[in-house]
Design a protein around this motif. Structure first.
Motif, PDB file in Angstrom:
ATOM      1  N   ALA A 196       0.828  -1.204   0.000  1.00  0.00           N
ATOM      2  CA  ALA A 196       0.000   0.000   0.000  1.00  0.00           C
ATOM      3  C   ALA A 196       0.865   1.259   0.000  1.00  0.00           C
ATOM      4  O   ALA A 196       0.542   2.251  -0.677  1.00  0.00           O
ATOM      5  CB  ALA A 196      -0.929  -0.003   1.217  1.00  0.00           C
ATOM      6  N   ALA A 197       1.973   1.239   0.736  1.00  0.00           N
ATOM      7  CA  ALA A 197       2.876   2.391   0.760  1.00  0.00           C
ATOM      8  C   ALA A 197       3.503   2.617  -0.613  1.00  0.00           C
ATOM      9  O   ALA A 197       3.667   3.763  -1.054  1.00  0.00           O
ATOM     10  CB  ALA A 197       3.962   2.179   1.816  1.00  0.00           C
ATOM     11  N   ALA A 198       3.864   1.532  -1.302  1.00  0.00           N
ATOM     12  CA  ALA A 198       4.412   1.660  -2.654  1.00  0.00           C
ATOM     13  C   ALA A 198       3.382   2.272  -3.589  1.00  0.00           C
ATOM     14  O   ALA A 198       3.700   3.130  -4.419  1.00  0.00           O
ATOM     15  CB  ALA A 198       4.854   0.294  -3.163  1.00  0.00           C
ATOM     16  N   ALA A 199       2.116   1.840  -3.454  1.00  0.00           N
ATOM     17  CA  ALA A 199       1.051   2.390  -4.298  1.00  0.00           C
ATOM     18  C   ALA A 199       0.794   3.854  -3.973  1.00  0.00           C
ATOM     19  O   ALA A 199       0.564   4.675  -4.866  1.00  0.00           O
ATOM     20  CB  ALA A 199      -0.227   1.575  -4.108  1.00  0.00           C
ATOM     21  N   MET A 200       0.847   4.212  -2.690  1.00  0.00           N
ATOM     22  CA  MET A 200       0.656   5.610  -2.289  1.00  0.00           C
ATOM     23  C   MET A 200       1.770   6.491  -2.840  1.00  0.00           C
ATOM     24  O   MET A 200       1.521   7.603  -3.316  1.00  0.00           O
ATOM     25  CB  MET A 200       0.603   5.723  -0.770  1.00  0.00           C
TER      26      MET A 200
END
Length: 216
Positions: free
Chosen positions: A111-115
């Motif tokens: 999720a952090a990579a996507a954010m």
């Protein structure tokens, strides 16, 4: 399902497989947690771009060599150096989660990579709008580590941007970024508009990658 959720699922390597409701709930929780701690920052500077030989470029005092980068920058006369980070608190959140649940931290990492990708896209859109007012057009982001563009170029690019002072982004001796959810990239600038705004999976030849976007 929104795009950031789809990207998180892609980073998790689901491919075309169905995602269970538990994972979807964990993704939603991850974004809520990230939004409560993330301190997104970015910086960019524009430099003249000099092609010194085939696959060789000079930006300021830095010399770059990359066949893949050369394809990306073909026809460009300037380049945007770009850096962005989600901030140190995201790293602290990841560390805390790792002590509690490995399943949750895996989803949180994705999720952090996507954010981060979403934030970089937003920043790049602002740069695009600004430059198009001047009659110039941008190319896709291209980061050290893509293809044959050596990860070692990360350090001089960060120094040119003064990332440590401006956005708190540094690098270890092993070329790991700190905070970890950070990125640097080059964005070519051309006086001609081209239909070339593809990135990542769209320009990668590895068709069997489990992380591949549906580019059909």
């Amino acid at each position: 399902m929104d795009n950031r959720t789809k990207e998180t699922i892609r980073y998790l390597g689901y491919g075309n497989h169905a995602v269970d409701s538990t994972t979807i709930a964990m993704i939603s929780d991850s974004f809520r947690n990230l939004e409560s701690v993330a301190n997104c920052k970015s910086i960019y500077r524009i430099f003249d771009l000099h092609e010194t030989d085939e696959n060789y470029y000079k930006i300021g005092t830095v010399h770059l060599e990359s066949r893949n980068l050369s394809k990306n920058l073909k026809g460009c006369h300037r380049v945007v150096l770009f850096g962005a980070t989600l901030g140190a608190e995201v790293d602290r959140l990841l560390t805390r989660k790792a002590l509690m649940s490995m399943a949750e931290v895996v989803v949180l990492q994705a999720a952090a990579a996507a954010m981060l990708e979403e934030y970089c896209d937003e920043c790049q859109e602002e740069i695009r709008v600004s430059l198009e007012r001047e009659g110039e057009y941008i190319r896709p982001r291209f980061s050290p580590g893509y293809g044959d563009f050596d990860i070692h170029y990360q350090r001089p690019l960060m120094q040119m941007l003064d990332c440590a002072k401006k956005i708190g982004l540094t690098m270890t001796d092993s070329f790991m970024m700190s905070p970890t959810k950070s990125v640097t990239a080059l964005i070519g600038v051309s006086s001609t508009q081209e239909n070339c705004h593809k990135k990542g999976c769209e320009v990668c030849g590895k068709k069997d990658c489990i992380y591949r976007r549906d580019t059909v």
